[in-house]
Design a protein around this motif. Structure first.
Motif, PDB file in Angstrom:
ATOM      1  N   ARG A 376       2.844  -9.089  -5.356  1.00  0.00           N
ATOM      2  CA  ARG A 376       2.647  -8.544  -6.745  1.00  0.00           C
ATOM      3  C   ARG A 376       1.163  -7.629  -6.654  1.00  0.00           C
ATOM      4  O   ARG A 376       0.858  -6.561  -7.066  1.00  0.00           O
ATOM      5  CB  ARG A 376       2.616  -9.361  -7.687  1.00  0.00           C
ATOM      6  CG  ARG A 376       4.209  -9.327  -8.343  1.00  0.00           C
ATOM      7  CD  ARG A 376       4.104 -10.339  -9.500  1.00  0.00           C
ATOM      8  NE  ARG A 376       5.630 -10.563  -9.669  1.00  0.00           N
ATOM      9  CZ  ARG A 376       6.180 -11.548 -10.763  1.00  0.00           C
ATOM     10  NH1 ARG A 376       5.094 -12.493 -10.981  1.00  0.00           N
ATOM     11  NH2 ARG A 376       7.215 -11.803 -11.022  1.00  0.00           N
ATOM     12  N   SER A 377       0.325  -8.290  -6.242  1.00  0.00           N
ATOM     13  CA  SER A 377      -0.969  -7.807  -6.246  1.00  0.00           C
ATOM     14  C   SER A 377      -1.296  -6.487  -5.298  1.00  0.00           C
ATOM     15  O   SER A 377      -1.758  -5.322  -5.720  1.00  0.00           O
ATOM     16  CB  SER A 377      -2.472  -8.632  -5.468  1.00  0.00           C
ATOM     17  OG  SER A 377      -3.517  -8.117  -5.583  1.00  0.00           O
ATOM     18  N   THR A 378      -0.580  -6.591  -4.213  1.00  0.00           N
ATOM     19  CA  THR A 378      -0.471  -5.080  -3.175  1.00  0.00           C
ATOM     20  C   THR A 378       0.188  -4.054  -3.952  1.00  0.00           C
ATOM     21  O   THR A 378      -0.323  -2.882  -4.120  1.00  0.00           O
ATOM     22  CB  THR A 378       0.104  -5.688  -1.969  1.00  0.00           C
ATOM     23  OG1 THR A 378      -0.429  -6.441  -1.236  1.00  0.00           O
ATOM     24  CG2 THR A 378       0.202  -4.337  -1.078  1.00  0.00           C
ATOM     25  N   ALA A 379       1.632  -4.696  -4.641  1.00  0.00           N
ATOM     26  CA  ALA A 379       2.352  -3.415  -5.174  1.00  0.00           C
ATOM     27  C   ALA A 379       1.346  -3.111  -6.297  1.00  0.00           C
ATOM     28  O   ALA A 379       1.647  -1.718  -6.839  1.00  0.00           O
ATOM     29  CB  ALA A 379       3.476  -4.015  -5.799  1.00  0.00           C
ATOM     30  N   ALA A 380       0.954  -3.667  -7.257  1.00  0.00           N
ATOM     31  CA  ALA A 380       0.058  -3.252  -8.380  1.00  0.00           C
ATOM     32  C   ALA A 380      -0.776  -2.238  -8.075  1.00  0.00           C
ATOM     33  O   ALA A 380      -1.112  -1.135  -8.818  1.00  0.00           O
ATOM     34  CB  ALA A 380      -0.770  -4.264  -9.237  1.00  0.00           C
ATOM     35  N   GLU A 381      -1.538  -2.425  -6.743  1.00  0.00           N
ATOM     36  CA  GLU A 381      -2.803  -1.294  -6.400  1.00  0.00           C
ATOM     37  C   GLU A 381      -1.887  -0.086  -6.234  1.00  0.00           C
ATOM     38  O   GLU A 381      -2.353   1.115  -6.690  1.00  0.00           O
ATOM     39  CB  GLU A 381      -3.379  -1.730  -5.334  1.00  0.00           C
ATOM     40  CG  GLU A 381      -4.461  -3.069  -5.521  1.00  0.00           C
ATOM     41  CD  GLU A 381      -5.026  -3.316  -4.456  1.00  0.00           C
ATOM     42  OE1 GLU A 381      -4.828  -3.104  -3.203  1.00  0.00           O
ATOM     43  OE2 GLU A 381      -5.967  -4.671  -4.566  1.00  0.00           O
ATOM     44  N   LEU A 382      -0.800  -0.262  -5.324  1.00  0.00           N
ATOM     45  CA  LEU A 382       0.002   0.994  -4.990  1.00  0.00           C
ATOM     46  C   LEU A 382       0.498   1.790  -6.165  1.00  0.00           C
ATOM     47  O   LEU A 382       0.551   3.039  -6.146  1.00  0.00           O
ATOM     48  CB  LEU A 382       1.089   0.541  -3.832  1.00  0.00           C
ATOM     49  CG  LEU A 382       0.580   0.110  -2.597  1.00  0.00           C
ATOM     50  CD1 LEU A 382       1.875  -0.496  -1.934  1.00  0.00           C
ATOM     51  CD2 LEU A 382      -0.268   1.245  -1.942  1.00  0.00           C
ATOM     52  N   LEU A 383       1.095   0.798  -7.183  1.00  0.00           N
ATOM     53  CA  LEU A 383       1.870   1.485  -8.265  1.00  0.00           C
ATOM     54  C   LEU A 383       0.554   2.010  -9.159  1.00  0.00           C
ATOM     55  O   LEU A 383       0.804   3.419  -9.597  1.00  0.00           O
ATOM     56  CB  LEU A 383       2.626   0.417  -9.170  1.00  0.00           C
ATOM     57  CG  LEU A 383       3.366   1.025 -10.527  1.00  0.00           C
ATOM     58  CD1 LEU A 383       4.284   2.110 -10.119  1.00  0.00           C
ATOM     59  CD2 LEU A 383       3.881  -0.156 -11.294  1.00  0.00           C
ATOM     60  N   ALA A 384      -0.431   1.594  -9.211  1.00  0.00           N
ATOM     61  CA  ALA A 384      -1.310   2.185 -10.187  1.00  0.00           C
ATOM     62  C   ALA A 384      -1.804   3.426  -9.557  1.00  0.00           C
ATOM     63  O   ALA A 384      -2.127   4.404 -10.217  1.00  0.00           O
ATOM     64  CB  ALA A 384      -2.474   1.102 -10.456  1.00  0.00           C
TER      65      ALA A 384
END
Length: 573
Positions: A376-384
């Motif tokens: 989720r942390s990785t996805a959060a950065e990419l989504l943001a």
């Protein structure tokens, strides 16, 4: 996918048929023409609140009907069938909602009346609406978490499934362990009562059917003399009294009958058969007489045995009263109680075993939760980053999206953290939760950026509804930014059905289908009729785009600009 919407007597709409289809549909029209009423009708179909004030003046009821094309094995189809709805052979589901000026609104799903809540249950799987009235949904942590998990991709979905299984197993073991520990005293008390009961059964040692046999023996011993007298009387009646030769017995009379018949049997076959039957009765009479004599000899009065039977019966009755009603029920209880006692006595061993298993499950859960958090942390950065990039092209330069993971005190059913999306509307502004500090149009553009980012994420389409509706997505923008809004809507429409209510020609030019809502006069009152909702193409579409650009549909410059917009939209897709 929405195939069509039909509306009657809703707001300024008298009657309207709005055709929809795959790709991007733009709904346009002059201010006050009833474009928003189309979305109001859709909201009713999705289980939204029914406002009697929305019923057209002078009318008794308003209605909205929609035809949705769904998969026959989808969750929507399953829930609809549970509610008693019928699906058409082509997979079409018809939804009808009526609103009465006086009285309650009514909902029908597939021809069957259903509560409004049923429409609300299936709404999220049918349509996502982004508009002024729907911004409260953006503040839902559950929706934000779902969006992030969808963006993270199928591998993350599989990881989340494993986490869910581990969390469920941990909860079940923890609940069982807590139950054992919290009810230890009750279990000990129950075990002691069972031991006392089983000890009593063991002391009495009842035998299967013993109570029935003793009841019969008690009756026999209590009436021994009467039984013996009856047996002797019957025996004498059958064979005669040896002390009184003149007495006529059944055996003598039967023998005389047999002899009489046998003397003439050779002359008539009928009498011969009867003679045989009389002889058979004689044999039976002899057997009965013998049994009666034996019975009379065997019946003896035994007061001591009778007293012992009474004592044993009383003992069995007291036992049966506590554990059923009969000796057989007592034995059944004892068998079940023995198994239950073994289970209770093994409680300490089970507590120890469950505690060990719980410790291991918590280690496993923590490991899986850590993997979920990392993904989720990785996805959060990419989504943001992806959404922030999209916002730059949607007239929100300097705005950025932040996706934060908020740790929980302990792992929950969906992980060890909540997901929180925050918007920084411009440089130097503080990050605020979505839905706070931004206009409805800005929020619609934020959601458009998020939806486009999700559309480009591998494997995220399975978790998304088939239809997206945007209202006010172009509020406060124009020029190049408006073109970018249209371009992104068209990009999203490659993955799903998209409907946009817009007043910008730059957005409408990207549509695969263009529906115009106008209004006419009925007795001096504005009204939209069926003829006022039409799909336009060719020159009529150019005329509508020109009107949207300049307010005049006969302006040569506007028409030229409209044609240029259409051409560029085709090239820009």
């Amino acid at each position: 996918m929405i195939e069509e919407i039909r509306i009657e007597n809703l707001g300024v709409i008298g009657t309207a048929h709005v055709p929809l289809g795959p790709g991007l549909t733009a709904i346009t029209g002059e201010t006050g023409a009833g474009k928003t009423m189309v979305l109001t009708g859709l909201g009713l179909l999705l289980g939204g609140r029914a406002d009697t004030a929305s019923v057209r003046t002078g009318c008794v009821t308003a209605s909205a009907e929609g035809r949705f094309v769904i998969g026959s094995t989808s969750g929507v189809a399953r829930r609809a069938r549970e509610a008693g709805a019928d699906l058409d052979d082509d997979g079409t589901l018809v939804v009808l909602r009526t609103v009465a000026v006086a009285g309650r609104s009514r909902a029908h799903l597939g021809g069957r009346g259903v509560p409004q809540s049923v429409l609300q249950e299936i709404a999220d799987d049918l349509v996502t609406v982004h508009g002024q009235a729907d911004q409260a949904r953006l503040r839902s942590p559950r929706r934000q978490r779902t969006a992030l998990d969808a963006f993270a991709g199928p591998e993350h979905t599989d990881l989340l499934t494993r986490y869910r299984a581990a969390w469920t197993a941990r909860q079940q073991v923890a609940a069982e362990l807590e139950d054992l520990r919290s009810h230890a005293r009750e279990r000990a008390r129950e075990a002691e009562l069972l031991r006392l009961g089983l000890a009593e059964v063991e002391r009495v040692a009842p035998q299967p059917g013993e109570d029935v046999e003793l009841a019969q023996e008690s009756a026999r011993l209590g009436h021994a003399e009467d039984l013996r007298t009856a047996a002797l009387t019957a025996h004498e009646a059958l064979v005669g009294d040896e002390t009184s030769p003149e007495a006529v017995s059944a055996a003598l009379a039967l023998d005389q009958a047999r002899r009489a018949l046998e003397l003439v049997a050779e002359h008539d076959s009928v009498l011969a058969a009867l003679a045989t039957r009389v002889a058979e009765v004689g044999y039976l009479l002899d057997d009965v007489s013998t049994d009666l004599a034996g019975y009379a000899d065997g019946v003896q009065s035994d007061p001591a045995r009778l007293e012992a039977v009474h004592v044993r019966r009383a003992e069995l009755t007291a036992l049966a009263r506590s554990h059923g009603g009969t000796v057989d029920e007592v034995l059944t209880w004892a068998e079940e109680a023995g198994r239950r006692l073994l289970d209770l006595d093994s409680g300490e061993d089970r507590v120890e075993g469950l505690a060990e298993r719980l410790a291991q499950l918590e280690v496993d859960l923590a490991g899986t939760a850590s993997s979920v958090t990392a993904a989720r942390s990785t996805a959060a950065e990419l989504l943001a980053a992806a959404v922030t990039e999209e916002l730059a092209g949607l007239a929100m330069a300097g705005a950025r999206l932040e996706v934060r993971l908020v740790p929980l005190d302990e792992p929950g059913p969906w992980g060890a953290e909540d997901v929180e999306m925050l918007l920084v509307p411009h440089a130097g502004a503080p990050a605020r939760p979505l839905g706070q500090g931004a206009s409805g149009g800005e929020l619609s553009r934020v959601m458009l950026a998020i939806e486009v980012a999700l559309a480009t994420a591998p494997g995220s389409g399975a978790a998304r509804p088939p239809t997206f509706v945007f209202d006010e997505v172009d509020a406060g923008v124009g020029g190049r930014a408006a073109v970018e809004v249209g371009r992104r809507l068209a990009e999203l429409a490659r993955q799903a059905q998209v409907v946009v209510v817009t007043h910008l020609a730059q957005v409408a030019a990207f549509a695969d289908r263009h529906v115009v809502v106008s209004k006419s006069q009925d007795a001096g009152v504005d009204v939209v009729t069926a003829s006022d909702v039409r799909e336009v193409s060719g020159d009529r579409r150019l005329t509508e785009l020109a009107r949207m650009l300049s307010g005049q549909d006969d302006s040569a410059a506007a028409l030229e600009h409209a044609a240029e917009l259409l051409e560029r939209s085709v090239v820009g897709r």
